[in-house]
Design a protein around this motif. Structure first.
Motif, PDB file in Angstrom:
ATOM      1  N   GLY A 324       0.819  -1.200   0.000  1.00 21.28           N
ATOM      2  CA  GLY A 324       0.000   0.000   0.000  1.00 21.28           C
ATOM      3  C   GLY A 324       0.856   1.254   0.000  1.00 21.28           C
ATOM      4  O   GLY A 324       2.086   1.217   0.005  1.00 21.28           O
ATOM      5  N   ASP A 325       0.194   2.379  -0.003  1.00 19.09           N
ATOM      6  CA  ASP A 325       0.832   3.692  -0.107  1.00 19.09           C
ATOM      7  C   ASP A 325       1.274   4.178   1.265  1.00 19.09           C
ATOM      8  O   ASP A 325       0.561   4.007   2.262  1.00 19.09           O
ATOM      9  CB  ASP A 325      -0.198   4.658  -0.724  1.00 19.09           C
ATOM     10  N   ILE A 326       2.443   4.799   1.345  1.00 17.77           N
ATOM     11  CA  ILE A 326       2.961   5.241   2.649  1.00 17.77           C
ATOM     12  C   ILE A 326       2.074   6.324   3.253  1.00 17.77           C
ATOM     13  O   ILE A 326       1.966   6.431   4.477  1.00 17.77           O
ATOM     14  CB  ILE A 326       4.420   5.721   2.548  1.00 17.77           C
ATOM     15  N   GLY A 327       1.424   7.112   2.423  1.00 16.62           N
ATOM     16  CA  GLY A 327       0.552   8.152   2.955  1.00 16.62           C
ATOM     17  C   GLY A 327      -0.637   7.589   3.690  1.00 16.62           C
ATOM     18  O   GLY A 327      -1.103   8.160   4.684  1.00 16.62           O
ATOM     19  N   SER A 328      -1.141   6.465   3.242  1.00 18.53           N
ATOM     20  CA  SER A 328      -2.291   5.837   3.891  1.00 18.53           C
ATOM     21  C   SER A 328      -1.880   4.972   5.071  1.00 18.53           C
ATOM     22  O   SER A 328      -2.743   4.523   5.827  1.00 18.53           O
ATOM     23  CB  SER A 328      -3.055   4.980   2.876  1.00 18.53           C
ATOM     24  N   HIS A 329      -0.580   4.721   5.209  1.00 18.71           N
ATOM     25  CA  HIS A 329      -0.095   3.833   6.282  1.00 18.71           C
ATOM     26  C   HIS A 329       1.136   4.477   6.920  1.00 18.71           C
ATOM     27  O   HIS A 329       2.232   3.915   6.941  1.00 18.71           O
ATOM     28  CB  HIS A 329       0.217   2.449   5.704  1.00 18.71           C
ATOM     29  N   TRP A 330       0.879   5.680   7.436  1.00 20.43           N
ATOM     30  CA  TRP A 330       1.961   6.496   7.976  1.00 20.43           C
ATOM     31  C   TRP A 330       2.641   5.829   9.164  1.00 20.43           C
ATOM     32  O   TRP A 330       3.867   5.900   9.322  1.00 20.43           O
ATOM     33  CB  TRP A 330       1.380   7.853   8.375  1.00 20.43           C
ATOM     34  N   LEU A 331       1.874   5.162  10.031  1.00 19.13           N
ATOM     35  CA  LEU A 331       2.460   4.537  11.220  1.00 19.13           C
ATOM     36  C   LEU A 331       3.450   3.450  10.827  1.00 19.13           C
ATOM     37  O   LEU A 331       4.560   3.371  11.376  1.00 19.13           O
ATOM     38  CB  LEU A 331       1.344   3.961  12.092  1.00 19.13           C
ATOM     39  N   GLN A 332       3.060   2.587   9.878  1.00 21.39           N
ATOM     40  CA  GLN A 332       3.966   1.530   9.427  1.00 21.39           C
ATOM     41  C   GLN A 332       5.209   2.123   8.752  1.00 21.39           C
ATOM     42  O   GLN A 332       6.333   1.655   8.960  1.00 21.39           O
ATOM     43  CB  GLN A 332       3.242   0.586   8.461  1.00 21.39           C
ATOM     44  N   PHE A 333       4.999   3.183   7.956  1.00 16.35           N
ATOM     45  CA  PHE A 333       6.135   3.798   7.275  1.00 16.35           C
ATOM     46  C   PHE A 333       7.096   4.426   8.281  1.00 16.35           C
ATOM     47  O   PHE A 333       8.315   4.314   8.162  1.00 16.35           O
ATOM     48  CB  PHE A 333       5.640   4.851   6.281  1.00 16.35           C
ATOM     49  N   LYS A 334       6.532   5.069   9.294  1.00 15.38           N
ATOM     50  CA  LYS A 334       7.393   5.670  10.315  1.00 15.38           C
ATOM     51  C   LYS A 334       8.218   4.592  11.017  1.00 15.38           C
ATOM     52  O   LYS A 334       9.401   4.797  11.336  1.00 15.38           O
ATOM     53  CB  LYS A 334       6.524   6.417  11.318  1.00 15.38           C
ATOM     54  N   LEU A 335       7.600   3.433  11.275  1.00 16.83           N
ATOM     55  CA  LEU A 335       8.348   2.331  11.877  1.00 16.83           C
ATOM     56  C   LEU A 335       9.502   1.907  10.971  1.00 16.83           C
ATOM     57  O   LEU A 335      10.639   1.713  11.442  1.00 16.83           O
ATOM     58  CB  LEU A 335       7.421   1.146  12.133  1.00 16.83           C
ATOM     59  N   LEU A 336       9.239   1.787   9.677  1.00 18.37           N
ATOM     60  CA  LEU A 336      10.289   1.345   8.757  1.00 18.37           C
ATOM     61  C   LEU A 336      11.442   2.336   8.718  1.00 18.37           C
ATOM     62  O   LEU A 336      12.607   1.941   8.589  1.00 18.37           O
ATOM     63  CB  LEU A 336       9.717   1.147   7.357  1.00 18.37           C
ATOM     64  N   THR A 337      11.151   3.614   8.835  1.00 14.35           N
ATOM     65  CA  THR A 337      12.235   4.601   8.813  1.00 14.35           C
ATOM     66  C   THR A 337      13.097   4.511  10.069  1.00 14.35           C
ATOM     67  O   THR A 337      14.242   4.970  10.064  1.00 14.35           O
ATOM     68  CB  THR A 337      11.672   6.021   8.689  1.00 14.35           C
ATOM     69  N   GLU A 338      12.562   3.948  11.153  1.00 10.22           N
ATOM     70  CA  GLU A 338      13.310   3.873  12.404  1.00 10.22           C
ATOM     71  C   GLU A 338      14.025   2.549  12.615  1.00 10.22           C
ATOM     72  O   GLU A 338      14.834   2.434  13.537  1.00 10.22           O
ATOM     73  CB  GLU A 338      12.372   4.138  13.584  1.00 10.22           C
ATOM     74  N   ILE A 339      13.732   1.537  11.770  1.00 10.74           N
ATOM     75  CA  ILE A 339      14.380   0.236  11.961  1.00 10.74           C
ATOM     76  C   ILE A 339      15.246  -0.161  10.767  1.00 10.74           C
ATOM     77  O   ILE A 339      15.963  -1.161  10.839  1.00 10.74           O
ATOM     78  CB  ILE A 339      13.333  -0.869  12.217  1.00 10.74           C
ATOM     79  N   SER A 340      15.206   0.607   9.685  1.00  9.11           N
ATOM     80  CA  SER A 340      15.902   0.196   8.460  1.00  9.11           C
ATOM     81  C   SER A 340      17.248   0.884   8.325  1.00  9.11           C
ATOM     82  O   SER A 340      17.451   2.014   8.792  1.00  9.11           O
ATOM     83  CB  SER A 340      15.045   0.529   7.225  1.00  9.11           C
ATOM     84  N   SER A 341      18.146   0.209   7.658  1.00  8.15           N
ATOM     85  CA  SER A 341      19.423   0.815   7.291  1.00  8.15           C
ATOM     86  C   SER A 341      19.221   1.803   6.151  1.00  8.15           C
ATOM     87  O   SER A 341      19.878   2.843   6.088  1.00  8.15           O
ATOM     88  CB  SER A 341      20.420  -0.262   6.868  1.00  8.15           C
ATOM     89  N   ALA A 342      18.332   1.469   5.226  1.00  7.72           N
ATOM     90  CA  ALA A 342      18.010   2.348   4.101  1.00  7.72           C
ATOM     91  C   ALA A 342      16.587   2.059   3.651  1.00  7.72           C
ATOM     92  O   ALA A 342      16.098   0.937   3.803  1.00  7.72           O
ATOM     93  CB  ALA A 342      18.988   2.151   2.947  1.00  7.72           C
ATOM     94  N   VAL A 343      15.940   3.075   3.100  1.00 11.61           N
ATOM     95  CA  VAL A 343      14.577   2.952   2.586  1.00 11.61           C
ATOM     96  C   VAL A 343      14.582   3.323   1.122  1.00 11.61           C
ATOM     97  O   VAL A 343      15.082   4.397   0.744  1.00 11.61           O
ATOM     98  CB  VAL A 343      13.598   3.857   3.362  1.00 11.61           C
ATOM     99  N   PHE A 344      14.037   2.453   0.285  1.00  9.94           N
ATOM    100  CA  PHE A 344      13.866   2.713  -1.142  1.00  9.94           C
ATOM    101  C   PHE A 344      12.408   3.113  -1.376  1.00  9.94           C
ATOM    102  O   PHE A 344      11.493   2.352  -1.041  1.00  9.94           O
ATOM    103  CB  PHE A 344      14.212   1.476  -1.971  1.00  9.94           C
ATOM    104  N   ILE A 345      12.203   4.290  -1.940  1.00 14.95           N
ATOM    105  CA  ILE A 345      10.859   4.818  -2.175  1.00 14.95           C
ATOM    106  C   ILE A 345      10.579   4.766  -3.676  1.00 14.95           C
ATOM    107  O   ILE A 345      11.264   5.417  -4.461  1.00 14.95           O
ATOM    108  CB  ILE A 345      10.727   6.256  -1.649  1.00 14.95           C
ATOM    109  N   LEU A 346       9.577   3.967  -4.047  1.00 15.61           N
ATOM    110  CA  LEU A 346       9.198   3.848  -5.446  1.00 15.61           C
ATOM    111  C   LEU A 346       8.016   4.766  -5.716  1.00 15.61           C
ATOM    112  O   LEU A 346       7.005   4.716  -4.995  1.00 15.61           O
ATOM    113  CB  LEU A 346       8.811   2.408  -5.802  1.00 15.61           C
ATOM    114  N   THR A 347       8.123   5.599  -6.721  1.00 10.56           N
ATOM    115  CA  THR A 347       7.029   6.495  -7.088  1.00 10.56           C
ATOM    116  C   THR A 347       7.220   6.938  -8.531  1.00 10.56           C
ATOM    117  O   THR A 347       8.329   6.854  -9.081  1.00 10.56           O
ATOM    118  CB  THR A 347       6.967   7.710  -6.148  1.00 10.56           C
ATOM    119  N   ASP A 348       6.121   7.402  -9.120  1.00 11.81           N
ATOM    120  CA  ASP A 348       6.216   7.950 -10.469  1.00 11.81           C
ATOM    121  C   ASP A 348       6.469   9.445 -10.438  1.00 11.81           C
ATOM    122  O   ASP A 348       7.174   9.981 -11.285  1.00 11.81           O
ATOM    123  CB  ASP A 348       4.930   7.662 -11.252  1.00 11.81           C
TER     124      ASP A 348
END
Length: 916
Positions: A324-348
């Motif tokens: 799903g989209d990070i905007g609709s799942h902000w809590l999960q996205f925020k978690l990923l930014t705090e536990i990941s070494s790097a985040v790849f963001i795919l968008t057009d």
């Protein structure tokens, strides 16, 4: 009694107040709503309607799948493992309500196509879930260059197929939301063996409680080749939740015409061995729109094997995928930014709203990379926002990748891999799943492990294991009864049995043996349970059934952590699985160091009960003074909940008769009218794959892997569904795994062989059905042949199936001409020696010479290799799974058709144990 399911888990995380958790959730939600309101304004009517719509969508999905009845009382592991009429047929679902059960059946059998479930009947259009217009991640989007970017130009490449109205990820989420913690754990474990991506954060849109699945992942163990900078490499094994690794998250922002899941699969796979760890649109039913799975976070690991042609990374690397989209799942996205070494963001494209969202991440230590596939005319807008984000997110221009239809896919994958490898080599964040759970708690996500029952069980386990510094010393000092006293008593009992079997009249020698046995039992009975055993007994005596189960799982893992490390094998022998000892062994010599496990605590309880029962039976102790009469009842509760119990003690190669019969009596009382049993045993040399075979066939928990488990024979109980028991002719199947009792060679001294032959005779004599695992040897183990010869004299020969398991080939296309040959060729020297010990001489040239063996009947099976590929990234082969299913179907057919010996009730089984 409280269920260990979702409704009881994580009300308050340890160290975090409920009010703080609610505040954290509210702040995260408010941050996103404020940004959204700045761009689009706030539509109060839509906001107030949103929770109702989400609740409706989840409830509709649960109703469609027939899972709404499992929301109050969760689906249990025992429910999922019952044998029913469906266990005997390779059936396809005919209605959506069949999908969860079909998925569970396939997953239990380690079928790599478990996610490819389709139905054979069309579903009426009005019965299908509504398609979500915003669901675009896994679809290819086409547009006209002359059109403006608007919603009406999007068209999906494929529409939902009428025979499968449910996306596999929706099915998984619905099933996990309907399962208790132990079934969730089993589902995740089986998924890991199939090399499927595992759920890490489970969305629950109805209750707005997203769950971090720490407990569900606890049972997953990973093995990989560790190569230090200097020195010789070796295999390392560790829990998936405890080992640290660099972690890379892949997320979608608004619309992306590139599929994250396909990109992740390509990054994880060598070019010549594609893997589908993450479900994606090009799989058979991947195009169906998701209804409840948006917000799901999945995890998969790359694990090196030590082979340069297969290892795309030199060390373990974790990959996360947010659906799903990070905007609709902000809590999960925020978690990923705090536990990941790097985040790849795919968008057009990057919009003003996206920019404000990403700007809120300023100051983050995480590295960010963009993968763009821009629409025409948006290039300048993207560049403007990227130039603003570069200093905020501490990026440079190398952090922006562009992938369009003309981009070379293989080259692009290599570039992404090189970025991952570069970040992993540099100083970066490395967290274990357990540490990720701490970050999830701080953000307000619930963690499935935080329920009171689970935490109390964990604390009790820690109190026990904290005192274990050396496993051998602990067994010697704390579990005293199963040491020398038990070995001496077992030897005296053996001599008494031999004297009775010989038919000698009672004499002074036998009386002295009886007196010596009573002295040893009295010596045992004078002891009190050690502190650790008392804590263990308190743990399995809990009034909460869920707490008992949690405690046992914690004990298994806790004891595994304190056990002494075992030497590991080089990678080229991972698949060989040969027994370590193929030559002659002294009776007193251990086949392998037996690690300290739950079975040792239960064995100690059995010895207290055995000593006390022996004295009561001899009139040396009044029955009213018994202290341990309730022990069999405690152990039986564990058997009924799926724990294997020891039938034959592997350290002394003897059976604690009072303990075993006490267990069976308790079982008879508990089952009452449903006490008809079929006994199925599996025999073979250690390392021949028989435990894995039984586990795959029935969903059992016998220890697997050579040289790393208990050496005794263990039993587990499988329940037959009530609506099928009349047809099958039994209410339960008692499955016995011979473990490491039966060796592969004849001992010159003959003493150990005599014991092995007696134990094989005992197991086969108790059995209605016996599976003999032959692995790579042409010969039946001598002790097993000896048992066949003994039982032939009594007329009690179980229905038997010989299984040749191919332990070398990764993929075997099917049955081979040699399938029946090992049983028809002349036996080797050791098998002939076994026949001669029964005074059969050279008259037994082959097994076909035995009166009960009909070579024309289908008694021989060829099972393909377990793995498809090279471990640790190999999945279980489809051929193995399908062959095991066919063997299971044949065994159940034989039971139903009465080809096995007459089924027993438990009272008859108790008498048979005493006689044998």
């Amino acid at each position: 009694m409280a269920s260990p399911g979702r409704s009881d888990l994580g009300e308050v995380a340890p160290g975090i107040k409920a009010s703080e958790r609610r505040t954290a959730v509210a702040i995260a939600d408010l941050e996103w709503r404020e940004m959204e309101a700045d761009d689009y304004g706030t539509n109060e009517a839509q906001d107030s309607d949103f929770p109702t719509a989400e609740r409706s969508r989840l409830q509709e999905m649960l109703s469609l799948l027939g899972l709404e009845t499992y929301q109050a009382q969760k689906l249990s592991l025992q429910d999922a493992l019952q044998i029913s009429s469906d266990s005997m047929r390779n059936w396809a679902p005919q209605a959506p309500k069949d999908l969860p059960w079909n998925f569970l059946r396939k997953l239990q059998a380690l079928n790599a196509e478990a996610r490819n479930t389709t139905m054979v009947l069309d579903v009426p259009p009005d019965a299908r879930p509504m398609e979500k217009e915003s669901q675009m991640e896994e679809e290819i989007i086409y547009w006209d260059a002359a059109d403006d970017i608007s919603a009406d130009i999007y068209s999906f490449s494929e529409l939902p197929t009428p025979d499968t109205p449910v996306n596999p990820l929706d099915l998984l989420c619905a099933l996990l939301l309907s399962s208790d913690g132990f079934l969730q754990q089993e589902i995740v474990l089986k998924m890991s063996l199939c090399q499927f991506a595992l759920p890490l954060v489970l969305p629950d849109s109805e209750n707005h409680y997203h769950t971090f699945l720490l407990w569900a992942l606890r049972a997953v163990v990973r093995t990989w080749w560790a190569q230090p900078p200097r020195g010789v490499g070796g295999l390392r094994e560790d829990s998936a939740v405890l080992s640290r690794a660099p972690t890379f998250a892949f997320v979608r922002m608004e619309v992306s015409s590139n599929s994250k899941s396909q990109l992740l699969n390509a990054v994880l796979s060598p070019s010549h061995r594609p893997r589908d760890c993450f479900w994606h649109r090009d799989l058979s039913v991947g195009t169906n729109p998701r209804e409840i799975a948006d917000g799901l976070v999945e995890v998969s690991w790359f694990l090196p094997s030590g082979r340069e042609d297969l290892d795309v990374f030199p060390e373990p690397v974790a990959f996360l995928n947010l659906r799903g989209d990070i905007g609709s799942h902000w809590l999960q996205f925020k978690l990923l930014t705090e536990i990941s070494s790097a985040v790849f963001i795919l968008t057009d494209n990057i919009s003003r709203k996206d920019y404000k969202l990403l700007y809120s991440l300023r100051g983050s230590a995480t590295k960010y990379y963009f993968i763009l596939s821009p629409y025409r005319g948006k290039r300048n807008t993207n560049l403007r926002f990227l130039n603003k984000l570069i200093p905020v997110l501490k990026m440079d221009h190398s952090h922006v990748l562009v992938k369009v239809s003309s981009t070379d896919s293989a080259g692009f994958v290599r570039r992404v891999r090189s970025i991952v490898a570069h970040v992993a080599r540099s100083p970066c964040r490395r967290l274990s799943v357990e540490e990720m759970a701490h970050a999830a708690r701080k953000l307000g996500l619930r963690v499935d492990e935080d329920c009171d029952e689970c935490q109390r069980a964990k604390q009790r386990m820690e109190r026990i294991t904290r005192r274990i510094k050396d496993c051998d010393a602990y067994r010697r000092d704390e579990l005293w009864l199963q040491g020398d006293p038990w070995r001496k008593a077992a030897q005296v009992e053996k001599e008494l049995c031999q004297a009775q079997r010989a038919g000698d009249p009672p004499d002074k020698g036998r009386a002295e043996l009886g007196h010596r046995l009573l002295e040893l039992r009295a010596q045992q009975n004078r002891q009190d349970p050690a502190w650790g055993l008392q804590e263990f007994i308190a743990g399995i005596s809990s009034a909460s059934l869920a707490e008992k189960q949690y405690f046992l799982r914690w004990m298994e893992w806790g004891l595994a952590r304190v056990a002494q490390p075992r030497p590991r094998q080089p990678p080229e022998t991972i698949l060989s699985l040969r027994p370590k000892h193929c030559g002659m062994v002294d009776f007193g010599e251990l086949l392998w160091p037996e690690p300290l496990g739950v079975e040792h605590f239960l064995r100690e309880m059995g010895q207290f009960y055995e000593a006390e029962s022996c004295l009561v039976e001899a009139g040396k102790l009044p029955a009213g003074q018994r202290r341990f009469a309730h022990f069999p009842g405690l152990a039986l509760e564990l058997l009924l909940k799926g724990l294997p119990l020891e039938l034959i003690d592997g350290s002394t190669l003897s059976t604690p008769l009072h303990w075993v019969t006490g267990l069976l009596k308790e079982l008879h009382v508990r089952l009452e009218r449903r006490s008809r049993l079929v006994v199925l045993s599996a025999l073979g040399a250690p390392g021949t794959g028989k435990s894995t075979l039984l586990n795959t066939m029935f969903g059992l928990r016998f220890a697997t892997g050579r040289g790393c488990g208990p050496r005794g024979a263990f039993m587990q109980l499988v329940t037959v569904a009530e609506n099928f028991s009349q047809d099958l002719g039994c209410d339960h199947i008692l499955v016995i795994d011979s473990g490491g009792l039966i060796g592969g060679a004849l001992t010159a001294a003959g003493e150990r062989f005599e014991l092995e032959a007696s134990l094989a005779t005992l197991l086969m004599g108790l059995s209605n059905v016996t599976v003999v695992s032959l692995a790579e040897t042409r010969d039946i183990p001598p002790a097993v042949l000896h048992a066949f010869l003994r039982l032939e004299k009594t007329g009690h020969v179980p229905n038997y199936q010989f299984v040749y398991q191919n332990l070398q080939d990764a993929c075997v296309p099917g049955p081979r001409p040699r399938d029946r040959r090992p049983l028809l060729d002349p036996p080797g020297d050791v098998s002939r020696a076994g026949a001669q010990m029964e005074k059969q001489g050279d008259g037994i040239r082959t097994l076909a010479d035995l009166a009960f063996c009909d070579p024309e009947k289908q008694h021989v099976w060829h099972i393909p290799g377990l793995w498809h590929g090279v471990p640790p990234m190999a999945a279980v082969s489809l051929g193995y799974s399908e062959a095991i299913f066919e063997l299971k179907r044949c065994l159940l057919e034989n039971i139903r058709n009465g080809l096995s010996n007459q089924n027993k009730n438990i009272q008859q089984l108790i008498e048979l144990v005493r006689r044998l």
